[in-house]
Design an enzyme around this catalytic site. Structure first.
Site, short mmCIF file in Angstrom:
data_model
loop_
_atom_site.label_atom_id
_atom_site.label_comp_id
_atom_site.label_asym_id
_atom_site.label_seq_id
_atom_site.Cartn_x
_atom_site.Cartn_y
_atom_site.Cartn_z
CG HIS A 168 112.03 33.55 -55.13
ND1 HIS A 168 111.83 34.38 -54.64
CD2 HIS A 168 111.88 33.78 -56.42
CE1 HIS A 168 111.45 35.61 -55.35
NE2 HIS A 168 111.64 35.27 -56.48
CG HIS A 186 115.30 32.87 -48.69
ND1 HIS A 186 114.83 33.72 -49.71
CD2 HIS A 186 116.36 32.21 -49.01
CE1 HIS A 186 115.77 33.41 -50.77
NE2 HIS A 186 116.65 32.52 -50.21
CB CYS A 187 112.31 27.66 -49.45
SG CYS A 187 112.81 26.05 -49.87
N PRO A 188 115.98 27.73 -49.49
CG PRO A 188 117.56 26.66 -48.42
CD PRO A 188 116.23 27.30 -48.04
#
Length: 465
Positions: A158, A152-154
């Site tokens: 997403h 999960h990439c902030p």
């Protein structure tokens, strides 16, 4: 009369047809608008706002300084140089937006395999109320099961997974290339601006093209620092992404494979583990950087190497879950836990210094709570708080997650009580253990907490772990 009757019937049919078509068009339009609004809300987060601000800050600062250092109207090379930078900036922005809007591909809720018999090879997700497809994992931030979840990439707010892995990798590549070019332009502009007086006094007026003001020199230094930071940070991330793509693994699957190899090394009884999705570096790259895999595939069924099947990885995950459940220990809370990341006032500086370096949540606990612990550290434990059926039905008012890290000093371990036959064969200390535990676990006030501290100082707390 017949003609009039036919005309009236035709007009009524046409009115009904137009009405149905209009309603269908309105519904389709509303769906498109809802999708657009949901995609727009994805950018209303500190991650996308920060990332886009950094990209545009580097772009605008570089264009402004380049207009003085190497104006594009001087020569064709200068024009091509600026055009290349704008192309890289545009491609980076485009792939960033596509990675955010497209998403990783979410597994439908309550998903089940086509053959009901295959459910025995899959894990069940309580949140999505369905089974996890092969290579799918539940993201606690998105609160959905994600197809081929990498992480999960902030920054894109997403997950990176099956559908947007290529867009995310392209974004990293073009951002690095554009930032390298921007850092070169800003460094050269800064050098010429600092030595402008030297050029003017030594007859090199053609090199004194960069003229600084207070605002422009601050912009140049800030843009140069951001560009160099982007190159360093994203280069490391791009290396990790390419390493996983070449081996056709994700960040989660790398950890699964490591645990699988360790299991076989420790037991020395099972056959060597074969990762089922490594088809060779060319086929692995083609699975990510090929639109056909996204347009024709579904992110559920994957080609595997010979000797493996669709559930080879999921069966290994189930085996690891069984071992994890075997390692689970039960603890009871004896003091309030605030759920803060650094509880320095309630737990002290030693607990805060040794806090786990992870973004996993911290949970709130109250005296009497029962926790199933699966990971252990010196001052912290990771587990899941048990919630009774009555609290689940009325939706427990306690805020925060039920699964995460908490300080070890606020709980006491519950050991499984030996049978009567075993107790008769053990020493008298084995019989005294339940009474000692009752004195600790039943007391949720400060005396119980101090008694636990005394046991830890005496080195006897391991009896109850």
């Amino acid at each position: 009369m017949v003609a009039v009757f036919v005309y009236l019937c035709a007009s009524k049919v046409s009115v009904v047809f137009i009405t149905v078509l209009t309603v269908h068009t309105v519904k389709l339009y509303l769906k498109i608008m809802c999708a657009a609004l949901s995609g727009f809300r994805r950018f209303l987060h500190w991650g996308p706002i920060t990332a886009l601000s950094i990209i545009k800050c580097i772009t605008l600062t570089t264009l402004y300084m380049n207009s003085m250092w190497w104006p594009p109207n001087e020569s064709f090379a200068a024009f091509a140089h600026q055009a290349l930078f704008l192309l890289l900036s545009t491609l980076a922005t485009y792939n960033y937006i596509m990675a955010t809007v497209t998403g990783p591909g979410l597994l439908p809720k309550q998903w089940q395999p086509k053959d009901p018999k295959d459910t025995e090879f899959l894990q069940f997700c309580k949140e999505c109320e369905g089974y996890k497809a092969p290579r799918s994992h539940h993201c606690r931030k998105c609160n959905r099961c994600v197809k081929k979840m990498d992480h999960h990439c902030p920054w894109i707010n997403h997950c990176v997974g099956w559908a947007n892995h290529a867009y995310f990798t392209y974004f990293l590549l073009f951002s690095i290339l554009g930032s390298i070019q921007g850092s070169v332009v800003l460094s050269c502009s800064f050098y010429r601006g600092i030595y402008r007086y030297y050029y003017l006094t030594h007859g090199l007026a053609h090199l004194a093209s960069v003229q600084f003001t207070v605002g422009s020199i601050i912009m140049c230094i800030l843009g140069m620092g951001l560009a160099i930071g982007v190159v360093i940070g994203l280069s490391m991330l791009l290396y990790i992404q390419l390493k996983t793509i070449v081996s056709n693994q994700t960040g989660i699957e790398i950890w699964i494979v490591e645990k699988a190899l360790y299991r076989r090394y420790r037991s020395q009884t099972e056959e060597p583990y074969v990762y089922p999705y490594d088809l060779g570096w060319r086929s692995n790259l083609r699975q990510v950087f090929n639109d056909e895999c996204q347009t024709r595939g579904d992110g559920i069924e994957w080609p595997v190497v010979e000797g493996c099947n669709q559930y080879s990885l999921t069966c290994e995950q189930l085996a690891q879950k069984e071992e994890k459940r075997a390692r689970t220990r039960t603890y009871k809370c004896i003091a309030n836990v605030s759920g803060r990341w650094l509880p320095i006032f309630s737990q002290g500086w030693r607990v805060c210094v040794s806090a786990p370096c992870t973004d996993e949540p911290r949970i709130r606990l109250q005296p009497g709570d029962i926790i199933r612990v699966t990971r252990f550290r010196r001052h912290w434990l990771f587990g899941e708080r048990e919630v009774s059926d009555t609290l689940q039905k009325r939706k427990s008012p306690r805020r925060g997650p039920i699964r995460g890290w908490f300080p070890r000093r606020c709980v006491v371990g519950l050991s499984e009580m030996p049978d009567s036959a075993d107790s008769s064969e053990d020493s008298p200390k084995g019989k005294a253990a339940p009474a000692a535990f009752a004195a600790i676990a039943g007391n949720s006030n400060g005396n119980g907490h101090s008694h636990l501290k005394q046991q830890q100082r005496n080195g006897h707390s391991k009896k109850y772990m």
